[in-house]
Enzyme design. Structure first.
Site, PDB file in Angstrom:
ATOM      1  N   ARG A   1      -9.333   8.222  -1.171  1.00 34.59           N
ATOM      2  CA  ARG A   1     -10.169   8.524  -0.311  1.00 34.59           C
ATOM      3  C   ARG A   1     -11.122   9.805  -0.737  1.00 34.59           C
ATOM      4  O   ARG A   1     -10.643  10.501  -1.541  1.00 34.59           O
ATOM      5  CB  ARG A   1      -9.420   9.094   1.027  1.00 34.59           C
ATOM      6  CG  ARG A   1      -9.175   8.124   1.812  1.00 34.59           C
ATOM      7  CD  ARG A   1      -8.565   8.517   3.357  1.00 34.59           C
ATOM      8  NE  ARG A   1      -8.235   7.485   4.306  1.00 34.59           N
ATOM      9  CZ  ARG A   1      -9.311   7.263   5.272  1.00 34.59           C
ATOM     10  NH1 ARG A   1     -10.433   8.067   5.530  1.00 34.59           N
ATOM     11  NH2 ARG A   1      -8.864   6.413   6.023  1.00 34.59           N
TER      12      ARG A   1
ATOM     13  N   ASN B   1       1.032  -1.250  -0.055  1.00 31.38           N
ATOM     14  CA  ASN B   1      -0.094  -0.123   0.057  1.00 31.38           C
ATOM     15  C   ASN B   1       0.802   1.045   0.064  1.00 31.38           C
ATOM     16  O   ASN B   1       1.648   1.475   1.007  1.00 31.38           O
ATOM     17  CB  ASN B   1      -0.888   0.077   1.290  1.00 31.38           C
ATOM     18  CG  ASN B   1      -1.872   1.075   1.526  1.00 31.38           C
ATOM     19  OD1 ASN B   1      -1.262   2.420   1.189  1.00 31.38           O
ATOM     20  ND2 ASN B   1      -2.920   0.830   1.574  1.00 31.38           N
TER      21      ASN B   1
ATOM     22  N   HIS C   1      -5.659   3.764  -1.609  1.00 27.67           N
ATOM     23  CA  HIS C   1      -7.038   4.166  -1.317  1.00 27.67           C
ATOM     24  C   HIS C   1      -7.218   5.506  -1.681  1.00 27.67           C
ATOM     25  O   HIS C   1      -6.718   6.403  -1.254  1.00 27.67           O
ATOM     26  CB  HIS C   1      -7.049   4.261   0.314  1.00 27.67           C
ATOM     27  CG  HIS C   1      -8.364   4.191   0.961  1.00 27.67           C
ATOM     28  ND1 HIS C   1      -8.509   4.190   2.292  1.00 27.67           N
ATOM     29  CD2 HIS C   1      -9.302   4.558   0.492  1.00 27.67           C
ATOM     30  CE1 HIS C   1      -9.689   4.436   2.612  1.00 27.67           C
ATOM     31  NE2 HIS C   1     -10.485   4.683   1.683  1.00 27.67           N
TER      32      HIS C   1
ATOM     33  N   HIS D   1       1.024   6.396   1.895  1.00 27.97           N
ATOM     34  CA  HIS D   1       1.808   7.354   2.696  1.00 27.97           C
ATOM     35  C   HIS D   1       2.931   7.753   1.833  1.00 27.97           C
ATOM     36  O   HIS D   1       3.639   8.899   2.420  1.00 27.97           O
ATOM     37  CB  HIS D   1       2.003   6.661   3.991  1.00 27.97           C
ATOM     38  CG  HIS D   1       0.842   6.503   4.678  1.00 27.97           C
ATOM     39  ND1 HIS D   1       0.102   7.450   4.954  1.00 27.97           N
ATOM     40  CD2 HIS D   1       0.254   5.253   5.273  1.00 27.97           C
ATOM     41  CE1 HIS D   1      -1.007   6.911   5.715  1.00 27.97           C
ATOM     42  NE2 HIS D   1      -0.613   5.562   5.811  1.00 27.97           N
TER      43      HIS D   1
ATOM     44  N   GLU E   1      -8.495   0.524  -2.799  1.00 26.64           N
ATOM     45  CA  GLU E   1      -9.517   0.504  -1.558  1.00 26.64           C
ATOM     46  C   GLU E   1     -10.394   1.872  -1.788  1.00 26.64           C
ATOM     47  O   GLU E   1     -10.011   2.769  -2.227  1.00 26.64           O
ATOM     48  CB  GLU E   1      -8.486   0.877  -0.477  1.00 26.64           C
ATOM     49  CG  GLU E   1      -7.803  -0.591  -0.013  1.00 26.64           C
ATOM     50  CD  GLU E   1      -7.146   0.129   1.308  1.00 26.64           C
ATOM     51  OE1 GLU E   1      -7.457   0.931   2.100  1.00 26.64           O
ATOM     52  OE2 GLU E   1      -6.164  -0.629   1.682  1.00 26.64           O
TER      53      GLU E   1
ATOM     54  N   ARG F   1      -7.083  13.094   0.899  1.00 27.84           N
ATOM     55  CA  ARG F   1      -6.105  13.442   1.705  1.00 27.84           C
ATOM     56  C   ARG F   1      -4.707  12.996   1.207  1.00 27.84           C
ATOM     57  O   ARG F   1      -3.590  13.515   1.382  1.00 27.84           O
ATOM     58  CB  ARG F   1      -6.260  13.226   3.043  1.00 27.84           C
ATOM     59  CG  ARG F   1      -6.209  11.394   3.390  1.00 27.84           C
ATOM     60  CD  ARG F   1      -6.241  11.274   4.803  1.00 27.84           C
ATOM     61  NE  ARG F   1      -7.535  11.500   5.419  1.00 27.84           N
ATOM     62  CZ  ARG F   1      -7.932  10.860   6.469  1.00 27.84           C
ATOM     63  NH1 ARG F   1      -7.120  10.245   7.147  1.00 27.84           N
ATOM     64  NH2 ARG F   1      -9.161  11.124   6.956  1.00 27.84           N
TER      65      ARG F   1
ATOM     66  N   THR G   1      -8.230   3.857   8.422  1.00 33.39           N
ATOM     67  CA  THR G   1      -9.443   2.975   8.297  1.00 33.39           C
ATOM     68  C   THR G   1      -9.663   2.398   9.710  1.00 33.39           C
ATOM     69  O   THR G   1      -8.634   1.270  10.074  1.00 33.39           O
ATOM     70  CB  THR G   1      -9.413   1.911   7.302  1.00 33.39           C
ATOM     71  OG1 THR G   1      -8.833   2.415   6.019  1.00 33.39           O
ATOM     72  CG2 THR G   1     -10.829   1.431   7.069  1.00 33.39           C
TER      73      THR G   1
ATOM     74  N   GLU H   1     -10.840  -9.294   3.245  1.00 33.58           N
ATOM     75  CA  GLU H   1      -9.625  -8.996   3.902  1.00 33.58           C
ATOM     76  C   GLU H   1      -9.920  -8.527   5.384  1.00 33.58           C
ATOM     77  O   GLU H   1     -10.663  -7.871   5.882  1.00 33.58           O
ATOM     78  CB  GLU H   1      -8.997  -7.551   3.059  1.00 33.58           C
ATOM     79  CG  GLU H   1      -7.845  -7.236   3.939  1.00 33.58           C
ATOM     80  CD  GLU H   1      -7.037  -6.070   3.392  1.00 33.58           C
ATOM     81  OE1 GLU H   1      -7.235  -5.637   2.126  1.00 33.58           O
ATOM     82  OE2 GLU H   1      -6.435  -5.443   4.092  1.00 33.58           O
TER      83      GLU H   1
ATOM     84  N   HIS I   1      -3.627  -4.569   8.048  1.00 35.56           N
ATOM     85  CA  HIS I   1      -3.557  -3.295   8.722  1.00 35.56           C
ATOM     86  C   HIS I   1      -2.731  -3.492  10.042  1.00 35.56           C
ATOM     87  O   HIS I   1      -3.049  -4.450  10.950  1.00 35.56           O
ATOM     88  CB  HIS I   1      -5.205  -2.960   9.241  1.00 35.56           C
ATOM     89  CG  HIS I   1      -5.417  -1.533   9.286  1.00 35.56           C
ATOM     90  ND1 HIS I   1      -4.898  -0.912  10.479  1.00 35.56           N
ATOM     91  CD2 HIS I   1      -5.947  -0.750   8.481  1.00 35.56           C
ATOM     92  CE1 HIS I   1      -5.266   0.375  10.349  1.00 35.56           C
ATOM     93  NE2 HIS I   1      -5.755   0.696   8.979  1.00 35.56           N
TER      94      HIS I   1
HETATM   95  N1  PXP Z   1      -5.875  -2.705   4.277  1.00 42.29           N
HETATM   96  C1  PXP Z   1      -6.642  -1.713   4.479  1.00 42.29           C
HETATM   97  C2  PXP Z   1      -8.147  -2.280   4.002  1.00 42.29           C
HETATM   98  C3  PXP Z   1      -6.356  -0.585   4.850  1.00 42.29           C
HETATM   99  O1  PXP Z   1      -7.352   0.426   4.694  1.00 42.29           O
HETATM  100  C4  PXP Z   1      -5.068  -0.488   4.966  1.00 42.29           C
HETATM  101  C5  PXP Z   1      -4.723   1.003   5.478  1.00 42.29           C
HETATM  102  O2  PXP Z   1      -4.997   1.762   4.150  1.00 42.29           O
HETATM  103  C6  PXP Z   1      -4.178  -1.228   4.964  1.00 42.29           C
HETATM  104  C7  PXP Z   1      -4.412  -2.613   4.738  1.00 42.29           C
HETATM  105  C8  PXP Z   1      -2.769  -1.063   5.269  1.00 42.29           C
HETATM  106  O3  PXP Z   1      -2.711  -0.799   6.595  1.00 42.29           O
HETATM  107  P1  PXP Z   1      -1.018  -0.294   7.342  1.00 42.29           P
HETATM  108  O4  PXP Z   1      -0.742   1.122   6.585  1.00 42.29           O
HETATM  109  O5  PXP Z   1      -1.281  -0.048   8.634  1.00 42.29           O
HETATM  110  O6  PXP Z   1      -0.274  -1.398   6.889  1.00 42.29           O
END
Ligand code: PXP
Length: 238
Positions: free
Chosen positions: A45, A7, A43, A10, A70, A49, A101, A151, A191
């Site tokens: 959003r 992901n 994601h 960030h 996402e 953001r 999330t 998931e 997550h």
């Molecule tokens: N899975 C989902 C559905 C999420 O919303 C997120 C955060 O955007 C992640 C995985 C990844 O989480 P993390 O950034 O804590 O690894």
């Protein structure tokens, strides 16, 4: 061996901190693929953001691995998904005031709306995953909704601080994971997973893919993206 979904939200968070054009998540996606990422997740959003519309379109064009989008159950984002056609859409709950999330999708309360969204996305040829808490009743509903994957939210496991609490949360994930695969659903988890806590989760029987963002991006700031992804890939290699 589970697949690794990276992901890159960030990377866009750092860019948006200055509203400039660097670092570019598209660049990060290329390096993540070089490090062994099996899919790229973003994601989009509703408040934009971090990830922007342009990122999603460019990533869809340049990623050689599948793009996992996402998204909230929202008409606006659904239109974009149907134009861009990611390999997979993961439906997640979204609240504007949250930092990330929090909690899985409430598939019981919002079942009718989620079903409409699933049908539209699948009708466009997009595979759908639902981000849910490790609850058997939610997995049953996911199955009835006809999605390909779930998931399971690993946040409670990641946040648990005592050995007892960690075991309780791990057992919930393992049991829910077993139930999901017995129902023919692909099992993804994510997550709050980090280089430290990922190994046990990677060992859950039947895991298809782990989705990891913050920990990889944080490590990448210090050691580079390709290496950060390669090192996470090594951690989940059984
Ligand atoms: N899975 C989902 C559905 C999420 O919303 C997120 C955060 O955007 C992640 C995985 C990844 O989480 P993390 O950034 O804590 O690894």
């Amino acid at each position: 061996m589970p697949l690794l979904g990276v992901n890159i939200d960030h990377v866009a968070t750092i860019r948006q901190a200055r509203m400039t054009n660097e670092p570019d998540p598209v660049h990060a996606a290329v390096l993540a693929e070089m490090g062994g990422a099996d899919s790229i997740t973003v994601h989009l959003r509703e408040d934009r953001r971090h990830i922007q519309d342009r990122d999603v379109r460019l990533l869809r064009e340049i990623c050689r691995v599948g793009l996992n989008l996402e998204m909230a159950v929202s008409d606006e984002i659904m239109k974009i998904a149907i134009q861009v056609l990611p390999a997979q859409a993961t439906l997640v709950p979204e609240r504007r005031e949250e930092v990330t999330t929090e909690g899985g999708l409430d598939v019981k309360t919002h079942r009718i709306r989620i079903q409409q969204c699933v049908d539209q996305l699948q009708g466009a040829g997009i595979s759908v995953s639902l981000f849910i808490d490790p609850s058997l009743s939610h997995i049953e509903i996911a199955k009835e909704l006809g999605v390909t994957a779930v998931e399971l939210h690993t946040g409670a496991f990641a946040d648990a601080r005592t050995p007892e609490a960690i075991e309780i949360e791990f057992d919930k994930l393992r049991e829910a994971g077993q139930f999901a695969t017995s129902q023919g659903l692909k099992l993804n988890l994510g997550h709050g997973l980090t280089y430290r806590n990922v190994r046990r989760i990677a060992e859950i029987h039947g895991v298809h893919e782990l989705n990891i963002g913050h920990s990889i991006v944080s490590h990448a700031v210090l050691v580079g993206f390709e290496r950060a992804v390669r090192e996470m890939k090594q951690r989940i290699t059984l």
